[in-house]
Design an enzyme around this catalytic site. Sequence first.
Site, mmCIF file in Angstrom:
data_model
loop_
_atom_site.group_PDB
_atom_site.id
_atom_site.type_symbol
_atom_site.label_atom_id
_atom_site.label_comp_id
_atom_site.label_asym_id
_atom_site.label_seq_id
_atom_site.Cartn_x
_atom_site.Cartn_y
_atom_site.Cartn_z
ATOM 1 N N GLU A 35 0.835 -1.207 0.000
ATOM 2 C CA GLU A 35 0.000 0.000 0.000
ATOM 3 C C GLU A 35 0.870 1.258 0.000
ATOM 4 O O GLU A 35 1.876 1.330 0.711
ATOM 5 C CB GLU A 35 -0.889 -0.023 1.250
ATOM 6 C CG GLU A 35 -2.321 0.308 0.983
ATOM 7 C CD GLU A 35 -3.003 -0.675 0.031
ATOM 8 O OE1 GLU A 35 -3.114 -0.342 -1.165
ATOM 9 O OE2 GLU A 35 -3.416 -1.751 0.478
ATOM 10 N N HIS A 36 0.466 2.224 -0.804
ATOM 11 C CA HIS A 36 1.192 3.493 -0.951
ATOM 12 C C HIS A 36 2.622 3.270 -1.449
ATOM 13 O O HIS A 36 3.514 4.056 -1.171
ATOM 14 C CB HIS A 36 1.174 4.293 0.363
ATOM 15 C CG HIS A 36 -0.218 4.749 0.712
ATOM 16 N ND1 HIS A 36 -0.799 5.851 0.149
ATOM 17 C CD2 HIS A 36 -1.148 4.208 1.534
ATOM 18 C CE1 HIS A 36 -2.028 5.998 0.619
ATOM 19 N NE2 HIS A 36 -2.273 5.006 1.450
ATOM 20 N N THR A 37 2.801 2.178 -2.159
ATOM 21 C CA THR A 37 4.103 1.895 -2.764
ATOM 22 C C THR A 37 4.086 2.202 -4.260
ATOM 23 O O THR A 37 5.136 2.447 -4.836
ATOM 24 C CB THR A 37 4.464 0.408 -2.582
ATOM 25 O OG1 THR A 37 3.304 -0.375 -2.897
ATOM 26 C CG2 THR A 37 4.895 0.117 -1.147
ATOM 27 N N ASP A 38 2.894 2.196 -4.888
ATOM 28 C CA ASP A 38 2.879 2.309 -6.368
ATOM 29 C C ASP A 38 3.448 3.642 -6.837
ATOM 30 O O ASP A 38 4.278 3.683 -7.745
ATOM 31 C CB ASP A 38 1.494 2.008 -6.978
ATOM 32 C CG ASP A 38 0.357 2.922 -6.550
ATOM 33 O OD1 ASP A 38 0.548 3.741 -5.620
ATOM 34 O OD2 ASP A 38 -0.734 2.815 -7.157
ATOM 35 N N GLY A 120 -12.992 2.137 -1.837
ATOM 36 C CA GLY A 120 -11.600 1.745 -2.006
ATOM 37 C C GLY A 120 -11.468 0.460 -2.804
ATOM 38 O O GLY A 120 -10.461 -0.231 -2.719
ATOM 39 N N SER A 123 -13.726 1.455 -8.178
ATOM 40 C CA SER A 123 -14.790 1.532 -9.173
ATOM 41 C C SER A 123 -14.385 2.456 -10.316
ATOM 42 O O SER A 123 -14.724 2.205 -11.478
ATOM 43 C CB SER A 123 -16.083 2.015 -8.529
ATOM 44 O OG SER A 123 -15.887 3.232 -7.859
ATOM 45 N N SER A 124 -13.656 3.515 -10.034
ATOM 46 C CA SER A 124 -13.301 4.448 -11.106
ATOM 47 C C SER A 124 -12.333 3.813 -12.100
ATOM 48 O O SER A 124 -12.492 3.985 -13.317
ATOM 49 C CB SER A 124 -12.743 5.761 -10.551
ATOM 50 O OG SER A 124 -11.680 5.515 -9.682
ATOM 51 N N ASP A 168 -4.401 0.547 -9.672
ATOM 52 C CA ASP A 168 -5.800 0.190 -9.875
ATOM 53 C C ASP A 168 -6.109 -0.081 -11.348
ATOM 54 O O ASP A 168 -6.774 -1.057 -11.697
ATOM 55 C CB ASP A 168 -6.711 1.298 -9.339
ATOM 56 C CG ASP A 168 -6.385 1.652 -7.894
ATOM 57 O OD1 ASP A 168 -5.764 0.821 -7.208
ATOM 58 O OD2 ASP A 168 -6.743 2.761 -7.462
HETATM 59 C C1 GLA Z 1 -5.364 4.329 -4.070
HETATM 60 C C2 GLA Z 1 -4.659 4.700 -5.370
HETATM 61 C C3 GLA Z 1 -3.595 3.674 -5.706
HETATM 62 C C4 GLA Z 1 -2.658 3.433 -4.518
HETATM 63 C C5 GLA Z 1 -3.471 3.165 -3.253
HETATM 64 C C6 GLA Z 1 -2.615 3.044 -2.022
HETATM 65 O O1 GLA Z 1 -6.089 3.143 -4.248
HETATM 66 O O2 GLA Z 1 -5.582 4.766 -6.421
HETATM 67 O O3 GLA Z 1 -2.874 4.097 -6.835
HETATM 68 O O4 GLA Z 1 -1.799 4.520 -4.338
HETATM 69 O O5 GLA Z 1 -4.417 4.181 -3.025
HETATM 70 O O6 GLA Z 1 -1.833 1.901 -2.091
#
Ligand code: GLA
Length: 377
Positions: A35-38, A120, A123-124, A168
């Site tokens: 999470e929050h790595t992309d 979370g 959907s988008s 996503d």
């Molecule tokens: C949201 C963002 C993703 C990612 C996550 C955290 O889902 O759309 O790109 O940064 O938060 O991992």
Amino acid sequence: MRAIEQRAVDTYRERFAREPAVVCSAPGRVNLIGEHTDYNGGFVLPCAIERRVAVALGRADSSVGMLYSVDHDDEQPCVGERSGGWADYPRGVVWALEQADARIPPFQMTITGDVPAGAGLSSSAAIEAATALALDALCGLQTARTDLALLCQRAENEFVRVRSGIMDQYAALLCQQGHALLIDCRSLASEQVSLDLAAAGLSLVVCDTRVKRRLTDTSYNDRRATCARATERLGLAHLRDATPDDLARLVGEELRCARHVITENARVLAGAAALRRHDFATFGESMWASHASLRDDYAVSTVELDAFVEQAREAGALGARLTGAGFGGCAIAIVVSGGVEALMDAVIQVFAERRYQTPEWYVFSPAAGAEIVEVAR
Ligand code: GLA
């Protein structure tokens, strides 16, 4: 054809009195770990879920094509400025395709979905992926899926103006049924990692705390900005390249965010290795640690998400963590299938005692990514 796809087709026939040329659908996703790595060039491990957005489309006779959302019962032109509504996502994709020099003819499209919005579960990205794949097919562009994912991300970042990472859109377009997808968000290389939870007698439980979050919230951008500052201070291109030794050169928020990113990347790789061995116990350990890091270092958890994870531990889950951006939304747990109901009951009781909202539940198996369902000849 799935029911959701049939609904897009039926509505298309009713509204436009003809057959659609292309029908596509794309899934939401849960992120198993990473999470929050992309947006730091790191690693993520999402899988697609059995909730999808479906579109049916064809060329329009008039010069201005129309988009019709079944779920909003609303019609909007295919092209136009950002308006803050649902149509921004498909319009953003048209815009991004045109920015990439594609010529998109006037078209008409129906769209419907059952991916819960604002939870979370992306959907988008599902809307963007289904639209992009369908337009690509309509125009015979044959764009590679990785490029379509980048295009969808561009639509989201520059047209809708939400600064999300690549996870996503990439998950929506490239996931495969029965697999999680390990993505290296710097090189965009990916690997399908088999995830047969059912064979191991396990279930993936998703708890939507129903605390709504929007990525346009400043907190997400704040975390990104902190990571950018830490990256600059360390003289790196991506925070993913930082090592544990680098942490000695950071303080405060930058230290905490960087520590999360460094340790989370290591957890994704260890977790993926564990999944390849079907070692779900070890994978679960990475999930607990991921949640603690998101709660204590990255500071994106909520009391509801923490309460779910605590209850999951007490109920004997193999692992649990918040999923997605945090600040509300969903948490996941991997649980022995026979224990799913007991976990739900325990969480519902604790949430009621603490006067949290009654959560929403899903039990998902890793589903298929975006698909072209039917192309008329
Ligand atoms: C949201 C963002 C993703 C990612 C996550 C955290 O889902 O759309 O790109 O940064 O938060 O991992």
